[in-house]
Design a protein around this motif. Structure first.
Motif, PDB file in Angstrom:
ATOM      1  N   MET A 100     -13.483 -25.939  -3.511  1.00 12.69           N
ATOM      2  CA  MET A 100     -12.606 -25.123  -4.334  1.00 12.69           C
ATOM      3  C   MET A 100     -12.667 -23.675  -3.878  1.00 12.69           C
ATOM      4  O   MET A 100     -13.713 -23.184  -3.452  1.00 12.69           O
ATOM      5  CB  MET A 100     -13.015 -25.231  -5.800  1.00 12.69           C
ATOM      6  N   PRO A 101     -11.542 -22.948  -3.937  1.00 10.60           N
ATOM      7  CA  PRO A 101     -11.562 -21.517  -3.598  1.00 10.60           C
ATOM      8  C   PRO A 101     -12.443 -20.739  -4.559  1.00 10.60           C
ATOM      9  O   PRO A 101     -12.725 -21.163  -5.684  1.00 10.60           O
ATOM     10  CB  PRO A 101     -10.084 -21.114  -3.717  1.00 10.60           C
ATOM     11  N   ALA A 102     -12.871 -19.567  -4.090  1.00 17.36           N
ATOM     12  CA  ALA A 102     -13.758 -18.744  -4.910  1.00 17.36           C
ATOM     13  C   ALA A 102     -13.043 -18.174  -6.126  1.00 17.36           C
ATOM     14  O   ALA A 102     -13.693 -17.799  -7.104  1.00 17.36           O
ATOM     15  CB  ALA A 102     -14.335 -17.611  -4.069  1.00 17.36           C
ATOM     16  N   CYS A 103     -11.702 -18.118  -6.092  1.00 15.96           N
ATOM     17  CA  CYS A 103     -10.947 -17.575  -7.223  1.00 15.96           C
ATOM     18  C   CYS A 103     -10.564 -18.647  -8.236  1.00 15.96           C
ATOM     19  O   CYS A 103      -9.721 -18.395  -9.107  1.00 15.96           O
ATOM     20  CB  CYS A 103      -9.693 -16.851  -6.726  1.00 15.96           C
ATOM     21  N   PHE A 104     -11.170 -19.844  -8.146  1.00 16.79           N
ATOM     22  CA  PHE A 104     -10.877 -20.901  -9.105  1.00 16.79           C
ATOM     23  C   PHE A 104     -11.692 -20.668 -10.370  1.00 16.79           C
ATOM     24  O   PHE A 104     -12.914 -20.477 -10.329  1.00 16.79           O
ATOM     25  CB  PHE A 104     -11.210 -22.275  -8.515  1.00 16.79           C
ATOM     26  N   HIS A 105     -11.002 -20.679 -11.516  1.00 19.63           N
ATOM     27  CA  HIS A 105     -11.649 -20.493 -12.814  1.00 19.63           C
ATOM     28  C   HIS A 105     -11.140 -21.588 -13.760  1.00 19.63           C
ATOM     29  O   HIS A 105      -9.929 -21.807 -13.865  1.00 19.63           O
ATOM     30  CB  HIS A 105     -11.343 -19.116 -13.403  1.00 19.63           C
ATOM     31  N   ARG A 106     -12.073 -22.242 -14.437  1.00 22.78           N
ATOM     32  CA  ARG A 106     -11.704 -23.330 -15.342  1.00 22.78           C
ATOM     33  C   ARG A 106     -11.341 -22.743 -16.709  1.00 22.78           C
ATOM     34  O   ARG A 106     -12.117 -22.779 -17.657  1.00 22.78           O
ATOM     35  CB  ARG A 106     -12.857 -24.328 -15.463  1.00 22.78           C
ATOM     36  N   VAL A 107     -10.140 -22.181 -16.793  1.00 24.32           N
ATOM     37  CA  VAL A 107      -9.657 -21.544 -18.017  1.00 24.32           C
ATOM     38  C   VAL A 107      -8.227 -21.999 -18.285  1.00 24.32           C
ATOM     39  O   VAL A 107      -7.545 -22.533 -17.397  1.00 24.32           O
ATOM     40  CB  VAL A 107      -9.707 -20.003 -17.908  1.00 24.32           C
ATOM     41  N   LEU A 108      -7.761 -21.797 -19.519  1.00 21.81           N
ATOM     42  CA  LEU A 108      -6.391 -22.102 -19.892  1.00 21.81           C
ATOM     43  C   LEU A 108      -5.482 -20.922 -19.571  1.00 21.81           C
ATOM     44  O   LEU A 108      -5.929 -19.877 -19.087  1.00 21.81           O
ATOM     45  CB  LEU A 108      -6.317 -22.456 -21.374  1.00 21.81           C
ATOM     46  N   ARG A 109      -4.177 -21.078 -19.867  1.00 22.44           N
ATOM     47  CA  ARG A 109      -3.210 -20.048 -19.511  1.00 22.44           C
ATOM     48  C   ARG A 109      -3.527 -18.731 -20.215  1.00 22.44           C
ATOM     49  O   ARG A 109      -3.562 -17.675 -19.571  1.00 22.44           O
ATOM     50  CB  ARG A 109      -1.799 -20.520 -19.893  1.00 22.44           C
ATOM     51  N   GLU A 110      -3.756 -18.772 -21.512  1.00 27.19           N
ATOM     52  CA  GLU A 110      -4.028 -17.537 -22.249  1.00 27.19           C
ATOM     53  C   GLU A 110      -5.337 -16.893 -21.796  1.00 27.19           C
ATOM     54  O   GLU A 110      -5.428 -15.665 -21.652  1.00 27.19           O
ATOM     55  CB  GLU A 110      -4.067 -17.824 -23.746  1.00 27.19           C
ATOM     56  N   ASP A 111      -6.363 -17.720 -21.571  1.00 19.18           N
ATOM     57  CA  ASP A 111      -7.640 -17.176 -21.112  1.00 19.18           C
ATOM     58  C   ASP A 111      -7.526 -16.587 -19.713  1.00 19.18           C
ATOM     59  O   ASP A 111      -8.207 -15.605 -19.385  1.00 19.18           O
ATOM     60  CB  ASP A 111      -8.708 -18.263 -21.142  1.00 19.18           C
ATOM     61  N   ARG A 141      -6.367 -22.030 -11.427  1.00 19.37           N
ATOM     62  CA  ARG A 141      -6.915 -22.682 -12.617  1.00 19.37           C
ATOM     63  C   ARG A 141      -6.340 -24.084 -12.737  1.00 19.37           C
ATOM     64  O   ARG A 141      -5.299 -24.400 -12.128  1.00 19.37           O
ATOM     65  CB  ARG A 141      -6.550 -21.878 -13.871  1.00 19.37           C
ATOM     66  N   PRO A 142      -6.974 -24.966 -13.506  1.00 15.46           N
ATOM     67  CA  PRO A 142      -6.390 -26.290 -13.745  1.00 15.46           C
ATOM     68  C   PRO A 142      -5.193 -26.196 -14.679  1.00 15.46           C
ATOM     69  O   PRO A 142      -5.154 -25.355 -15.578  1.00 15.46           O
ATOM     70  CB  PRO A 142      -7.539 -27.081 -14.374  1.00 15.46           C
ATOM     71  N   SER A 143      -4.232 -27.054 -14.460  1.00 15.00           N
ATOM     72  CA  SER A 143      -3.053 -27.066 -15.309  1.00 15.00           C
ATOM     73  C   SER A 143      -3.368 -27.712 -16.654  1.00 15.00           C
ATOM     74  O   SER A 143      -4.381 -28.397 -16.820  1.00 15.00           O
ATOM     75  CB  SER A 143      -1.910 -27.816 -14.620  1.00 15.00           C
ATOM     76  N   ARG A 144      -2.478 -27.490 -17.619  1.00 16.79           N
ATOM     77  CA  ARG A 144      -2.726 -27.999 -18.965  1.00 16.79           C
ATOM     78  C   ARG A 144      -2.695 -29.522 -19.013  1.00 16.79           C
ATOM     79  O   ARG A 144      -3.403 -30.135 -19.819  1.00 16.79           O
ATOM     80  CB  ARG A 144      -1.681 -27.416 -19.927  1.00 16.79           C
ATOM     81  N   ASP A 145      -1.887 -30.153 -18.160  1.00 18.74           N
ATOM     82  CA  ASP A 145      -1.800 -31.614 -18.186  1.00 18.74           C
ATOM     83  C   ASP A 145      -2.999 -32.296 -17.540  1.00 18.74           C
ATOM     84  O   ASP A 145      -3.162 -33.508 -17.657  1.00 18.74           O
ATOM     85  CB  ASP A 145      -0.517 -32.084 -17.506  1.00 18.74           C
ATOM     86  N   GLY A 146      -3.858 -31.539 -16.841  1.00 23.01           N
ATOM     87  CA  GLY A 146      -5.050 -32.108 -16.237  1.00 23.01           C
ATOM     88  C   GLY A 146      -4.807 -32.841 -14.943  1.00 23.01           C
ATOM     89  O   GLY A 146      -5.758 -33.353 -14.347  1.00 23.01           O
ATOM     90  N   ASN A 147      -3.565 -32.900 -14.441  1.00 23.39           N
ATOM     91  CA  ASN A 147      -3.244 -33.624 -13.217  1.00 23.39           C
ATOM     92  C   ASN A 147      -2.822 -32.710 -12.076  1.00 23.39           C
ATOM     93  O   ASN A 147      -2.476 -33.204 -11.007  1.00 23.39           O
ATOM     94  CB  ASN A 147      -2.131 -34.637 -13.474  1.00 23.39           C
ATOM     95  N   SER A 148      -2.827 -31.425 -12.277  1.00 22.19           N
ATOM     96  CA  SER A 148      -2.381 -30.500 -11.243  1.00 22.19           C
ATOM     97  C   SER A 148      -3.077 -29.161 -11.463  1.00 22.19           C
ATOM     98  O   SER A 148      -3.954 -29.032 -12.332  1.00 22.19           O
ATOM     99  CB  SER A 148      -0.854 -30.334 -11.281  1.00 22.19           C
TER     100      SER A 148
END
Length: 416
Positions: free
Chosen positions: A173-184, A201-208
């Protein structure tokens, strides 16, 4: 549609560099050999035009390594030393500037690929120590990749054409990956706008995935770009004309390249405290103050165990049946206390009645007390004499008087 130029990863985004230097590279794909600056980062060789370049011009993955042998053919440079790197999909001929450099290149490549220090090379003790450090760092890097891949595989998977078959995200994963939602993600970029304005970040649907950016245009402006996984391999930025990339690193680099470096990935470094800091309450005035504890070593005393209590002696209960077995095991040291002897009450015991006495009915229907049966051991000789009650004496006197009176009356009647 013209082929999209593949975005490159900069040196800051590459794994740790174990060894680097100038090498002449030639393969079946290259018509002539080129002198390039080579860097061994992770299990890949990255080639640059010179040592100051930030973007590499060629990359060679060593995961398909087969062998590494010396090339005894002479070079136009007498000090140069050649060696042959054989892979499953390519053969590469490399030329080091000296024999010592060739031994070092072979040692680092062997150590990174085999994860062990080779013993067949002519190296100094300090150089062998460098190879051991490279092996330890590579083992730690592969361990981190495996943990991240397991986490990503459990949370983010994309279904292929066949049901039940999934392609996990196995790339680093890239260093700029953060496991947060859109608002966060927007709040994170707003708080750290000096450090970067782009994150993955991961998408809200969990598949992208999704890319969130922040810019100032009369105020903060946030934009979100969807990144989907291609079943055949790679990723696609969902635009009007979708842009395909081979990895998530290439997705970030493409956005940086197309914007001329306006987008900067947000990479947060975790900081840790260097001393023990705590908040203490003042019991007198109720105020709180921040204190810093001393970092000097303190010997913690070993807690003493309480003394083991002595076994208590069991006193048997006299009321307890002697036929009941106890569940506890008593030691030989426990004293035996005999049961207490019960004293017999004074006097003669009661005669137990074994049959129902016959009831007697007197005049007027009244029940008379039952007659007491004579004891078998009682006889007239041993039977105690009872005193005659006064009533019985009066009755006997009256009967004798009546008899005497009747005789006198009869005698007077005879005489008349």
């Amino acid at each position: 549609m013209a082929a999209t130029r593949r975005a490159q990863r900069t040196k800051t985004q590459l794994p740790f560099c174990y060894y680097e230097g100038f090498l002449e590279k030639r393969s079946f794909k290259d018509k002539i050999s080129r002198r390039l600056w080579a860097s061994l980062c992770g299990r890949s060789l990255f080639f640059y035009n010179n040592s100051k370049d930030n973007d590499y011009v060629d990359k060679q993955d060593l995961s398909s390594f087969i062998s590494l042998t010396d090339d005894c053919s002479h070079d136009r440079k007498l000090d140069a030393a050649r060696f042959h790197l054989r892979l499953e999909d390519d053969d590469i001929y490399l030329t080091a500037p000296s024999l010592e450099a060739r031994e070092l290149w072979k040692g680092f490549i062997y150590s990174v690929v085999k994860l062990e220090v080779p013993t067949s090379l002519n190296l100094l003790p300090g150089q062998i120590h460098m190879l051991r450090e490279a092996v330890d760092k590579e083992i730690e890097r592969l361990k981190d990749i495996a943990e991240n891949s397991a986490t990503t595989q459990a949370s983010i998977t994309v279904a292929t054409t066949e049901p039940g078959d999934y392609l996990p995200v196995l790339s680093e994963m890239p260093a700029c990956f953060h496991r947060v939602l859109r608002e966060d993600a927007e709040n994170l970029l707003e708080k750290n706008k000096e450090k970067g304005n782009l994150l993955l970040r991961p998408s809200r649907d969990g598949n992208s995935f999704a890319v969130t950016t922040r810019q100032d245009f009369g105020g903060p402006v946030f934009r979100h770009y969807r990144v989907t996984r291609i079943p055949a391999g790679g990723f696609a930025i969902a635009l009007d004309n979708p842009i395909t990339c081979t990895s998530l690193h290439d997705v970030i680099n493409y956005l940086m390249l197309k914007t001329g470096g306006v987008f900067k990935p947000l990479v947060l470094e975790h900081t840790y405290e260097e001393s023990i800091v705590y908040v203490e309450d003042n019991k007198e005035n109720g105020e709180q103050s921040v204190r810093c504890a001393s970092s000097s070593p303190v010997s913690v005393p070993t807690p003493k165990l309480p003394p083991k209590p002595a076994p208590r002696k069991k006193v048997s209960d006299p009321k307890e049946s002697i036929y009941l077995n106890s569940d506890e095991d008593f030691s030989e040291e426990e004293a035996y206390v005999p049961p207490l002897a019960l004293s017999k009450p004074p006097g003669r015991g009661l005669v137990h009645q074994t049959s129902m006495p016959d009831l007697q009915i007197g005049p007027g229907g009244a029940l008379l007390p039952p007659t007491r049966p004579r004891s078998a051991t009682e006889n007239p000789a041993t039977k105690p004499r009872r005193s005659t009650p006064p009533l019985a004496v009066a009755e006997s006197l009256s009967q004798s008087f009546n008899e005497e009176l009747k005789q006198k009356v009869l005698l007077r009647g005879v005489s008349d």
